[in-house]
Motif scaffolding. Structure first.
Motif, mmCIF file in Angstrom:
data_model
loop_
_atom_site.group_PDB
_atom_site.id
_atom_site.type_symbol
_atom_site.label_atom_id
_atom_site.label_comp_id
_atom_site.label_asym_id
_atom_site.label_seq_id
_atom_site.Cartn_x
_atom_site.Cartn_y
_atom_site.Cartn_z
ATOM 1 N N PRO A 137 27.840 22.390 30.519
ATOM 2 C CA PRO A 137 27.882 22.566 31.977
ATOM 3 C C PRO A 137 27.386 21.325 32.728
ATOM 4 C CG PRO A 137 25.946 23.669 31.091
ATOM 5 C CD PRO A 137 26.621 22.990 29.923
ATOM 6 N N LEU A 138 28.094 20.997 33.807
ATOM 7 C CA LEU A 138 27.673 19.936 34.726
ATOM 8 C C LEU A 138 27.640 20.566 36.103
ATOM 9 C CD1 LEU A 138 29.868 16.746 34.014
ATOM 10 C CD2 LEU A 138 27.489 17.124 33.342
ATOM 11 N N THR A 139 26.643 20.236 36.896
ATOM 12 C CA THR A 139 26.674 20.751 38.265
ATOM 13 C C THR A 139 26.509 19.624 39.287
ATOM 14 O OG1 THR A 139 25.855 22.389 39.842
ATOM 15 C CG2 THR A 139 24.195 21.404 38.434
ATOM 16 N N TYR A 140 27.331 19.705 40.307
ATOM 17 C CA TYR A 140 27.176 18.835 41.477
ATOM 18 C C TYR A 140 25.782 19.149 42.030
ATOM 19 C CZ TYR A 140 29.064 16.636 45.822
ATOM 20 O OH TYR A 140 29.328 15.819 46.886
ATOM 21 N N VAL A 141 25.089 18.142 42.560
ATOM 22 C CA VAL A 141 23.749 18.421 43.113
ATOM 23 C C VAL A 141 23.808 19.444 44.248
ATOM 24 C CG1 VAL A 141 22.476 16.339 42.466
ATOM 25 C CG2 VAL A 141 23.903 16.324 44.521
ATOM 26 N N ASN A 142 24.983 19.603 44.830
ATOM 27 C CA ASN A 142 25.157 20.603 45.897
ATOM 28 C C ASN A 142 25.177 22.005 45.275
ATOM 29 O OD1 ASN A 142 25.946 18.070 46.853
ATOM 30 N ND2 ASN A 142 27.359 18.918 48.354
ATOM 31 N N SER A 143 24.034 22.402 44.734
ATOM 32 C CA SER A 143 23.911 23.698 44.061
ATOM 33 C C SER A 143 22.448 24.102 44.122
ATOM 34 C CB SER A 143 24.360 23.562 42.594
ATOM 35 O OG SER A 143 23.660 22.494 41.969
ATOM 36 N N THR A 144 22.206 25.386 43.854
ATOM 37 C CA THR A 144 20.817 25.856 43.943
ATOM 38 C C THR A 144 19.996 25.312 42.769
ATOM 39 O OG1 THR A 144 21.285 27.792 42.588
ATOM 40 C CG2 THR A 144 21.566 28.048 44.970
ATOM 41 N N ALA A 145 18.684 25.354 42.937
ATOM 42 C CA ALA A 145 17.788 24.893 41.863
ATOM 43 C C ALA A 145 17.995 25.753 40.615
ATOM 44 C CB ALA A 145 16.344 24.965 42.334
ATOM 45 N N ALA A 146 18.287 27.043 40.806
ATOM 46 C CA ALA A 146 18.469 27.940 39.655
ATOM 47 C C ALA A 146 19.679 27.498 38.823
ATOM 48 C CB ALA A 146 18.649 29.372 40.141
ATOM 49 N N ILE A 147 20.723 27.047 39.476
ATOM 50 C CA ILE A 147 21.902 26.573 38.729
ATOM 51 C C ILE A 147 21.604 25.252 38.039
ATOM 52 C CG2 ILE A 147 24.300 25.760 39.005
ATOM 53 C CD1 ILE A 147 24.747 28.234 40.635
ATOM 54 N N LYS A 148 20.889 24.385 38.704
ATOM 55 C CA LYS A 148 20.487 23.128 38.042
ATOM 56 C C LYS A 148 19.656 23.461 36.795
ATOM 57 C CE LYS A 148 20.413 20.129 42.150
ATOM 58 N NZ LYS A 148 20.544 21.007 43.324
#
Ligand code: 13P
Ligand code: SF4
Length: 367
Positions: A137-148
């Motif tokens: 998984p990779l997440t754009y920083v435009n995401s919640t802390a929980a997803i990071k």
């Protein structure tokens, strides 16, 4: 540990700030900045209003602001002029002795809201059944802390629009395929640019909890979360056609949160920093249509009177959540620091912070 009162609920701006004049408000910011000196640090994202950005100690795109937060060990109070996920990132990357504030807690991001942690966990379960241990998984920083944190725990990393290419390449060195959250456009544009054909990209529909893909699943290299930016989706191919017709010599530059069709028809695409640099480096008398948030486009128009600059969409409006941070909210926040009351503190829970830090640091190590 934060020993002060933290306020995670939405607070409303006290009446007094609504009736103060601009001069009074500006005067208060100057006074408090002077009084607190290096104890106070105000980072500001490029999409912030001029009335706020004039007081920023540093301006930047989301990558630069994350790097600055990670490097700053002097400031006790970080008043983040940007949106919620950026302030969370700053809190994760700073020490326990530093406190991060968001002047208006309603400054969220509609894209970040398109992926919640429960949907992500449900998606992962299904994707893992399908692809076993071949997916990262990779997440754009435009995401919640929980997803990071989820991404960090599963060996993945965050990306920004400045380093998405680098991070997708990095991810493909770890695993055969990636899940890219939550912006399908940045994910698609980046993977496409790196040579992944569109027919090897699937969409994950979080509402239906299912994969949208025609073809054999073994072929899938990238799974794009079905999220988007409600600001950048307003730039269309029709806007591009109209600019090309009216101004045949005009160059078109857009943010990669725009759709692939829009990016493909544009001359250049890149992060807010990239857009600023390209305009700064261009010759006087060049002309540009810019596909990104209006505050930044208007600022570039003012800063470059020698160039003809327009918004790619003439009816474009600002990012409403970025714009919630205004001068009255900034003064309210600063006065709360001055009085010790501390309104609108952003504090990410410790376990989430620990795992999100892994994802952010994997990115910062590559940047
Ligand atoms: P960058 O600052 O990384 O270009 O991102 C733009 C954005 O949408 C921030 O929300
Ligand atoms: Fe979110 Fe789009 Fe606003 Fe950026 S411009 S903060 S992605 S809604």
């Amino acid at each position: 540990m934060n020993i002060f009162q933290t306020t995670e609920k939405t607070n409303h701006l006290p009446e007094k700030y609504k009736t103060m004049s601009v001069e009074e408000l500006e005067g208060r910011v100057k006074e408090i900045k002077e009084k607190l000196g290096k104890r106070l640090y105000i980072p500001g994202h490029h999409y912030q209003k001029d009335e706020v950005i004039q007081f920023a100690d540093a301006t930047g795109d989301s990558l630069k602001l994350a790097q600055l937060s990670a490097d700053n060990r002097d400031a006790e109070f970080i008043v983040f002029c940007g949106v919620h996920f950026m302030a969370e990132t700053a809190d994760i990357l700073t020490t326990d002795n530093q406190t991060v504030f968001l002047p208006d807690m309603r400054a969220g991001c509609s894209m970040a809201d398109m992926a919640d942690i429960h949907q992500t966990e449900r998606a992962w379960e299904k994707l893992y059944e399908l692809f076993d241990d071949t997916i990262l998984p990779l997440t754009y920083v435009n995401s919640t802390a929980a997803i990071k944190a989820f991404v960090g725990e599963h060996g993945g990393a965050t990306v920004t629009s400045s380093n998405a290419s680098k991070m997708v390449k990095w991810a493909f060195k770890q695993k055969e395929r990636i899940l890219f959250l939550p912006d399908q456009h940045l994910g698609r544009n980046t993977a496409y640019q790196l040579g992944v054909p569109v027919d090897e990209m699937a969409i994950w529909n979080p509402q239906e909890n299912q994969l949208e893909y025609d073809g054999p699943v073994e072929k899938i290299k990238v799974i794009l979360w079905k999220g988007h930016c409600s600001v950048h989706e307003n730039f269309t191919t029709a806007n591009i056609e109209s600019v090309r017709k009216k101004y045949p010599d005009m160059r078109i530059i857009v943010h990669p949160e725009c759709s692939r069709e829009v990016v493909n028809l544009s001359d250049l695409a890149g992060s807010t920093n990239y857009i600023i640099n390209q305009i700064e480096l261009s010759h006087p008398d060049t002309s540009w249509a810019i596909g990104t948030e209006t505050n930044l486009v208007n600022r570039l128009i003012k800063q470059h009177p020698d160039k003809h600059i327009i918004s790619l969409n003439p009816y474009m409006c600002v990012c409403l959540t970025m714009n919630r941070i205004d001068l009255p909210h900034l003064v309210w926040c600063l006065e709360s620091i001055e009085s010790g009351e501390r309104t609108n503190v952003i504090k990410v829970e410790e376990t989430i912070s620990f795992h999100a830090n892994l994802a952010l640091n994997r990115m910062l190590a590559q940047s």
